[in-house]
Design an enzyme around this catalytic site. Structure first.
Site, PDB file in Angstrom:
ATOM      1  N   GLU A   1      29.178   5.436  45.519  1.00 47.02           N
ATOM      2  CA  GLU A   1      27.888   4.742  45.607  1.00 47.02           C
ATOM      3  C   GLU A   1      26.847   5.434  44.732  1.00 47.02           C
ATOM      4  O   GLU A   1      26.781   6.664  44.691  1.00 47.02           O
ATOM      5  CB  GLU A   1      27.445   4.763  47.071  1.00 47.02           C
ATOM      6  CG  GLU A   1      26.827   3.491  47.537  1.00 47.02           C
ATOM      7  CD  GLU A   1      27.774   2.291  47.551  1.00 47.02           C
ATOM      8  OE1 GLU A   1      27.819   1.557  46.535  1.00 47.02           O
ATOM      9  OE2 GLU A   1      28.438   2.086  48.564  1.00 47.02           O
TER      10      GLU A   1
ATOM     11  N   GLY B   1      20.457  -9.298  50.980  1.00 43.36           N
ATOM     12  CA  GLY B   1      19.925  -8.098  51.632  1.00 43.36           C
ATOM     13  C   GLY B   1      20.903  -7.445  52.590  1.00 43.36           C
ATOM     14  O   GLY B   1      20.591  -6.443  53.221  1.00 43.36           O
TER      15      GLY B   1
ATOM     16  N   GLU C   1      20.615 -10.006  36.316  1.00 40.98           N
ATOM     17  CA  GLU C   1      20.076  -9.163  37.387  1.00 40.98           C
ATOM     18  C   GLU C   1      18.897  -8.317  36.870  1.00 40.98           C
ATOM     19  O   GLU C   1      17.839  -8.254  37.479  1.00 40.98           O
ATOM     20  CB  GLU C   1      21.206  -8.242  37.840  1.00 40.98           C
ATOM     21  CG  GLU C   1      20.998  -7.567  39.127  1.00 40.98           C
ATOM     22  CD  GLU C   1      21.653  -8.309  40.289  1.00 40.98           C
ATOM     23  OE1 GLU C   1      21.257  -8.001  41.398  1.00 40.98           O
ATOM     24  OE2 GLU C   1      22.504  -9.177  40.092  1.00 40.98           O
TER      25      GLU C   1
ATOM     26  N   ASP D   1      28.624  -4.357  41.102  1.00 37.73           N
ATOM     27  CA  ASP D   1      28.824  -5.584  41.884  1.00 37.73           C
ATOM     28  C   ASP D   1      29.438  -6.683  41.029  1.00 37.73           C
ATOM     29  O   ASP D   1      30.287  -7.449  41.484  1.00 37.73           O
ATOM     30  CB  ASP D   1      27.481  -6.064  42.450  1.00 37.73           C
ATOM     31  CG  ASP D   1      26.813  -4.996  43.283  1.00 37.73           C
ATOM     32  OD1 ASP D   1      27.499  -4.044  43.690  1.00 37.73           O
ATOM     33  OD2 ASP D   1      25.595  -5.106  43.519  1.00 37.73           O
TER      34      ASP D   1
ATOM     35  N   TYR E   1      15.576   1.758  45.431  1.00 38.01           N
ATOM     36  CA  TYR E   1      16.650   1.695  44.431  1.00 38.01           C
ATOM     37  C   TYR E   1      16.138   2.027  43.024  1.00 38.01           C
ATOM     38  O   TYR E   1      16.678   2.921  42.349  1.00 38.01           O
ATOM     39  CB  TYR E   1      17.305   0.305  44.444  1.00 38.01           C
ATOM     40  CG  TYR E   1      18.534   0.234  43.571  1.00 38.01           C
ATOM     41  CD1 TYR E   1      19.787   0.542  44.087  1.00 38.01           C
ATOM     42  CD2 TYR E   1      18.436  -0.110  42.227  1.00 38.01           C
ATOM     43  CE1 TYR E   1      20.914   0.489  43.285  1.00 38.01           C
ATOM     44  CE2 TYR E   1      19.557  -0.158  41.414  1.00 38.01           C
ATOM     45  CZ  TYR E   1      20.791   0.146  41.947  1.00 38.01           C
ATOM     46  OH  TYR E   1      21.906   0.109  41.154  1.00 38.01           O
TER      47      TYR E   1
HETATM   48  C1  GLA Z   1      23.718  -1.919  44.395  1.00 38.19           C
HETATM   49  C2  GLA Z   1      23.707  -2.172  42.903  1.00 38.19           C
HETATM   50  C3  GLA Z   1      24.923  -1.545  42.233  1.00 38.19           C
HETATM   51  C4  GLA Z   1      25.092  -0.095  42.635  1.00 38.19           C
HETATM   52  C5  GLA Z   1      24.970   0.066  44.150  1.00 38.19           C
HETATM   53  C6  GLA Z   1      24.972   1.499  44.582  1.00 38.19           C
HETATM   54  O1  GLA Z   1      24.766  -2.605  45.003  1.00 38.19           O
HETATM   55  O2  GLA Z   1      23.711  -3.560  42.645  1.00 38.19           O
HETATM   56  O3  GLA Z   1      24.801  -1.675  40.832  1.00 38.19           O
HETATM   57  O4  GLA Z   1      24.198   0.734  41.964  1.00 38.19           O
HETATM   58  O5  GLA Z   1      23.799  -0.537  44.655  1.00 38.19           O
HETATM   59  O6  GLA Z   1      26.219   2.050  44.388  1.00 38.19           O
END
Ligand code: GLA
Length: 339
Positions: free
Chosen positions: A15, A101, A140, A152, A202
């Site tokens: 992550e 979310g 995105e 993702d 984030y």
């Molecule tokens: C979100 C983002 C991904 C990644 C994760 C953390 O899901 O969309 O690109 O950075 O957080 O691992």
């Protein structure tokens, strides 16, 4: 009528490593977004988000910006157009079962379903899926204002049933790793705290990582020298420590899966969560409660998935364990596809 499905994803481990040139191990799930599309006269797209009871309408040739789910639809249409794909006016209908979310990558599921449906409508051959993931990632970043990495989108477009996808973000090398549960169970529990990538922690973490890179003189944090990183000021030192240790946990998880050592897999989930909480400061009380409940219910390991600051928690349960009634079982499914 063309129908396409884009899956949500669970990131087994790895992550906040994607935008740090590190490694991750996601799998696609059977929940996601379905897009139905049919040709319509005129050069306009009309789109309906069934679950929200909202609509949008714009010209194919000039989508313009918008907020919320509309930004993703307009962005996908614009980016496919910029990539030379020509398609006619269309009516789109969108529905899904990955709540925005919830940390299960609903927006990537939407982008992947839209691309799959619109490419079929255009009768265009599908571009390479890694290229398509990059296109979705631009949507995105540039249309929805979320500085997310490629995790993702690669998961939604490149995963394989019964496998996790090991991604090395420094090289974009992909490897399918068998994820055989043999009775073990994976389940997600929504913490109830909704999070958005375009706001909150984030983008702040991304900025911190950039600062750490500049200070250390490296292109991405996975290339950082641990000894040099140890000399950084407090929070930055901990951010780098998370990224470097999480990369190692991804490799250890691959080894555990190949050896079907699920107890070790569980311990790695716990260690990843601790690192995200203590070094990356990406947890919130609701997520801690969800982790505690899952562990109390007997989980061999549990961790937040996705961007953190809310969203879902993933847990691994032994074959004989009963998963809590409000948690949902997940299993590795196939990538985006026409239905
Ligand atoms: C979100 C983002 C991904 C990644 C994760 C953390 O899901 O969309 O690109 O950075 O957080 O691992």
């Amino acid at each position: 009528m063309i129908r396409a499905f884009g899956p949500g994803r669970v990131n087994l481990i790895g992550e906040h490593t994607d935008y740090n040139g590190g490694r991750a191990l996601p799998f696609a799930i059977d929940r996601g977004v379905t897009v139905e599309v049919e040709r319509a006269p005129g050069g306009a797209i009309s789109a309906a988000a069934r679950d929200l009871d909202e609509t949008d309408e714009f010209a194919v040739a000039q989508p313009g910006g918008a907020d919320g789910w509309r930004a993703f639809v307009r962005g996908v249409v614009a980016e496919l157009g910029a990539a030379g794909i020509e398609f006619p006016g269309a009516r789109l209908s969108i529905s899904g079962d990955v709540p925005p979310g919830s940390g299960l990558a609903s927006s990537a599921a939407l982008e992947a379903a839209l691309c799959t449906a619109l490419l079929a409508l255009a009768g265009a051959p599908e571009p390479d899926r890694v290229e398509l993931a990059r296109l979705c990632s631009r949507v995105e970043n540039e249309w929805a204002g979320a500085q997310t990495g490629l995790l993702d989108q690669l998961a939604a477009l490149c995963c394989r049933e019964d496998h996790a996808l090991r991604i090395d973000f420094a090289t974009l090398e992909l490897a399918h790793v068998p994820l055989e549960l043999r009775g073990w169970q994976l389940a997600t529990l929504d913490s109830g705290a909704e999070r958005s990538h375009a706001t909150g922690g984030y983008n702040e973490r991304r900025a911190e990582c950039r600062t750490a890179c500049e200070t250390l003189g490296v292109e991405h944090l996975s290339a950082a020298d641990p000894a040099a990183a140890d000399r950084l000021p407090g929070p930055l030192r901990r951010r780098v420590r998370h990224v470097l240790s999480e990369n190692e946990r991804v490799d250890a998880m691959v080894d555990a899966l190949l050896a079907h050592d699920m107890q070790s897999a569980g311990r790695l989930l716990d260690a990843s969560h601790a690192s995200l909480r203590d070094d990356y400061d990406a947890s919130v009380p609701e997520v801690e409660d969800a982790v505690a409940r899952l562990k109390h219910a007997g989980a061999a390991g549990a961790r937040m998935v996705g961007g953190g600051f809310g969203g879902s928690v993933l847990a691994l349960f032994a074959p004989e364990a009963a998963i809590p009634s409000d948690a949902r079982a997940v299993a590795p499914g196939p990538a985006a596809r026409r239905l």
